[in-house]
Structures are given as C-alpha cells and as structure tokens.
Design a protein around this motif. Sequence first.
Motif, PDB file in Angstrom:
ATOM      1  N   GLU A  76       0.755  -1.351   0.113  1.00 57.30           N
ATOM      2  CA  GLU A  76       0.030   0.020  -0.034  1.00 57.30           C
ATOM      3  C   GLU A  76       0.815   1.274  -0.044  1.00 57.30           C
ATOM      4  O   GLU A  76       0.482   2.229  -0.592  1.00 57.30           O
ATOM      5  N   GLU A  77       2.031   1.071   0.758  1.00 59.52           N
ATOM      6  CA  GLU A  77       2.823   2.454   0.805  1.00 59.52           C
ATOM      7  C   GLU A  77       3.622   2.693  -0.533  1.00 59.52           C
ATOM      8  O   GLU A  77       3.651   3.670  -1.001  1.00 59.52           O
ATOM      9  N   MET A  78       4.094   1.626  -1.311  1.00 65.80           N
ATOM     10  CA  MET A  78       4.217   1.772  -2.424  1.00 65.80           C
ATOM     11  C   MET A  78       3.395   2.202  -3.766  1.00 65.80           C
ATOM     12  O   MET A  78       3.750   2.922  -4.575  1.00 65.80           O
ATOM     13  N   LEU A  79       2.146   1.583  -3.650  1.00 64.20           N
ATOM     14  CA  LEU A  79       1.097   2.187  -4.377  1.00 64.20           C
ATOM     15  C   LEU A  79       0.794   3.772  -4.269  1.00 64.20           C
ATOM     16  O   LEU A  79       0.925   4.496  -5.286  1.00 64.20           O
ATOM     17  N   ALA A  80       0.824   4.173  -2.980  1.00 59.41           N
ATOM     18  CA  ALA A  80       0.609   5.491  -2.645  1.00 59.41           C
ATOM     19  C   ALA A  80       1.919   6.239  -3.446  1.00 59.41           C
ATOM     20  O   ALA A  80       1.822   7.345  -3.959  1.00 59.41           O
ATOM     21  N   LEU A  81       3.116   5.509  -2.993  1.00 58.02           N
ATOM     22  CA  LEU A  81       4.249   6.365  -3.657  1.00 58.02           C
ATOM     23  C   LEU A  81       4.168   6.622  -5.295  1.00 58.02           C
ATOM     24  O   LEU A  81       4.771   7.823  -5.693  1.00 58.02           O
ATOM     25  N   VAL A  82       3.727   5.621  -5.927  1.00 55.18           N
ATOM     26  CA  VAL A  82       3.830   5.876  -7.366  1.00 55.18           C
ATOM     27  C   VAL A  82       2.431   6.527  -8.031  1.00 55.18           C
ATOM     28  O   VAL A  82       2.198   6.286  -9.095  1.00 55.18           O
ATOM     29  N   GLY A 138      -5.546   2.185  -4.477  1.00 55.40           N
ATOM     30  CA  GLY A 138      -6.661   1.762  -5.073  1.00 55.40           C
ATOM     31  C   GLY A 138      -6.613   0.814  -6.162  1.00 55.40           C
ATOM     32  O   GLY A 138      -7.609   0.340  -6.600  1.00 55.40           O
ATOM     33  N   ARG A 139      -5.424   0.656  -6.665  1.00 57.01           N
ATOM     34  CA  ARG A 139      -5.240  -0.060  -8.054  1.00 57.01           C
ATOM     35  C   ARG A 139      -4.586  -1.297  -7.727  1.00 57.01           C
ATOM     36  O   ARG A 139      -4.135  -1.990  -8.755  1.00 57.01           O
ATOM     37  N   GLY A 140      -4.578  -1.772  -6.590  1.00 53.86           N
ATOM     38  CA  GLY A 140      -3.710  -2.959  -6.342  1.00 53.86           C
ATOM     39  C   GLY A 140      -4.359  -4.292  -6.747  1.00 53.86           C
ATOM     40  O   GLY A 140      -3.853  -5.294  -7.174  1.00 53.86           O
ATOM     41  N   PRO A 173      -2.303  -6.375 -14.735  1.00 57.05           N
ATOM     42  CA  PRO A 173      -1.326  -5.432 -15.518  1.00 57.05           C
ATOM     43  C   PRO A 173      -2.072  -5.012 -16.886  1.00 57.05           C
ATOM     44  O   PRO A 173      -1.722  -3.795 -17.187  1.00 57.05           O
ATOM     45  N   HIS A 174      -2.726  -5.741 -17.566  1.00 54.97           N
ATOM     46  CA  HIS A 174      -3.071  -5.588 -18.706  1.00 54.97           C
ATOM     47  C   HIS A 174      -4.461  -4.380 -18.790  1.00 54.97           C
ATOM     48  O   HIS A 174      -4.731  -4.052 -19.809  1.00 54.97           O
ATOM     49  N   GLU A 175      -4.882  -4.236 -17.597  1.00 57.28           N
ATOM     50  CA  GLU A 175      -5.863  -3.234 -17.445  1.00 57.28           C
ATOM     51  C   GLU A 175      -5.083  -1.677 -17.334  1.00 57.28           C
ATOM     52  O   GLU A 175      -5.961  -0.786 -17.160  1.00 57.28           O
ATOM     53  N   LEU A 176      -3.871  -1.772 -17.251  1.00 57.77           N
ATOM     54  CA  LEU A 176      -3.189  -0.381 -17.021  1.00 57.77           C
ATOM     55  C   LEU A 176      -2.681   0.018 -18.216  1.00 57.77           C
ATOM     56  O   LEU A 176      -2.227  -0.637 -19.165  1.00 57.77           O
TER      57      LEU A 176
END
Length: 348
Positions: free
Chosen positions: A119-125, A129-131, A135-138
Amino acid sequence: MSVRLDHVTAGYGGPPVVLDVDLTVATGALTSIVGPSGCGKTTLVRTVAGFLRPTSGTIFIGDREVSGPTTFVPPERRRIGIVPQEGALFPHLDVAGNIGFGIPRGGMPDGTSSDARVEEMLALVGLSGRGAAAPHELSGGQQQRVALARALAPRPDVLLLDEPFSALDAGLRADLRAEVREVLRSVGTTTILVTHDQEEALSISDQVALMIAGQIVQRGTPQDLYANPRSLVAARFLGDLVELPATQVSAGIARTPLGDIPVSSTDTTTGVVLIRPENLRRASAHETPLIAGTITSIDYHGHDSLLRVETDAGIPVHVRQAGAPDAALGDRISLVMNEKGMVLPSRD
C-alpha cells in the motif's frame, strides 16, 4: 549506497564489449549512462547487477566488493532493484501481487507487513486503490510505475533502470520520467539509468556518463557535458551543432569561413568551432551582425523551431528559437551569438 567500478572490462567471450571503465555513482544520486545503441551500456549495468561477470576489474556497492578477481556476489545477494525496458510485469499476478513479489514473506525487516508495504508503494507511485487491477488493465505508463514500485519495495541499495521509458510515446515519456525522478528523490535510492536518449539523460540526471564503443569518454553534470564537451564525438552526440573549420585561433577569436568568431579559451590554434543552435539569434537594430543569410527551411516543433539559414558564404547554419518562428521561408536574416563558441581539435 554508492557504486564504484574500477577498470571494468566485460564481454561475451569475443572482443570486449565494455573496456576499462571507471565510474562512481554517489549515494542517493542518479547517474545516466547514455550512448548510441550497441555501445555497451546494457552490458555494463548487467555487470553491476551480477548477471555478467567482468573479465577484469572490480565493482563495489558501498564498501562491499561484489565483483573482483577472487570475488563474485550473485545477483540475489546484491540488494539491487531492476526496472527493465518494458516493465516485465507478471501477467498472472495483480498489481499488488507484482509489487509484493520481492518482499520477504515475513514482511520488512523493520516490522512493516507485506500488505502495508504494498500500500505504501502504491501511494508512492500514485496508484492507490489499483492493487487488485490486472497488468493488462493499466496504461503503459501505469505499468512502468508498477515495475518501479516492485523494484523499490524491498528497499534495494541500488536501482538499475534499463531504457524504462523507450516504449512510451513522447509526451507520456517526458511526464513519467519527471514523476520517476521525484519518486527517486523522495526515497533517496542510488540509481543508474541506461538510455540512448540525450534529452532524457540531460533532464533528470545528477551525473551523465557518455559511453562510446565500450568506453566512457566523458562524465560530469549534465550542464558541464553539454556546454564543455571534450571531443567532437561527445559534442555531436549530446546535441545539434553548427560546425565551422577554424584556420587560426588566438586571443579568443577563431578565423572561420564565416569570419571571426568569438570563442572560449582553448589550447588549440586550429580546429573546429562549435556553436549550439540556441546560441544564435536574430540581431537587433543596434547590433552588428556576425552572420547573414537566407532562411531555407523551418522545422516547427511546438516548443521551439529550428531554422536552416544558408549564409552569404554558402555555409548552412541552424538557429533554434523558442516557440513559433519570427521569420518566414526566404527571409533575409542577420544573426549574432548569445555566448562564445567552443573550439575543439578536429582530429575526431
């Protein structure tokens, strides 16, 4: 952690691809290794990562020797994160699974759980909320952010970026590299970026190392490399140039086919005068023109324009202007210089 390479030579069994390279990357700094395709950039970072053992030389990460005549630390024990050219996300894992892949099963050494670190890394980049996304949805840019988060999640001592933006379109590439630079500044990870893109290297690096034919021919700050190249090959690779032969150089003046050109101090008495196109501009009414000619082509790029001027001496020069051009094809134009030209020996 700092990275230091001392006299590193490496290859794949034939002639060396990397030859006698010395390079130091300061702790927390971003160094770009830039050069044309095939010059040995990726081979060099493969030796840092431990995927390739040098044939000679030593590599240190901090004070620890990881490669040398009697030492070889395998990749998994070097505490290095890697972001490859196209992210290489695991398609069978969601975003959270990709980011958490390299985190120890019991969580981080400081007690942070794996889920909390993800969660910390998701916020950093910027992907909170996209966890659960696949991958193909990004988008391509989002996939590269996930690859960056995955590489940073275990808190590596060193991060290697191998052409991480080359598969993206120009606008997204510029935005993402600025975002990545901010992320890296915030975490303070020592980073080596491999790129063939001069603009990319100059725009985000603390240090740039220019690699040609397996050797680092010049290193320094982006400003120093661009303004003070040590060779013609370096000057040409790092940006557009007007090149004029100089038959005599003395007292800060170079004699050229376009007349006498003011140049910065030099040790050579003949050579080639180099002028960056942005250092030429239209002369105002009260200025004495240095160069005069006719505009024969205009390349408009949005943020700037590149004018080709056929001088009265029959030698073409290029002039870069911010934004739209202030003249038209066929116009007569008089030019002066913003800064003195550079002069280098003409042997290369």
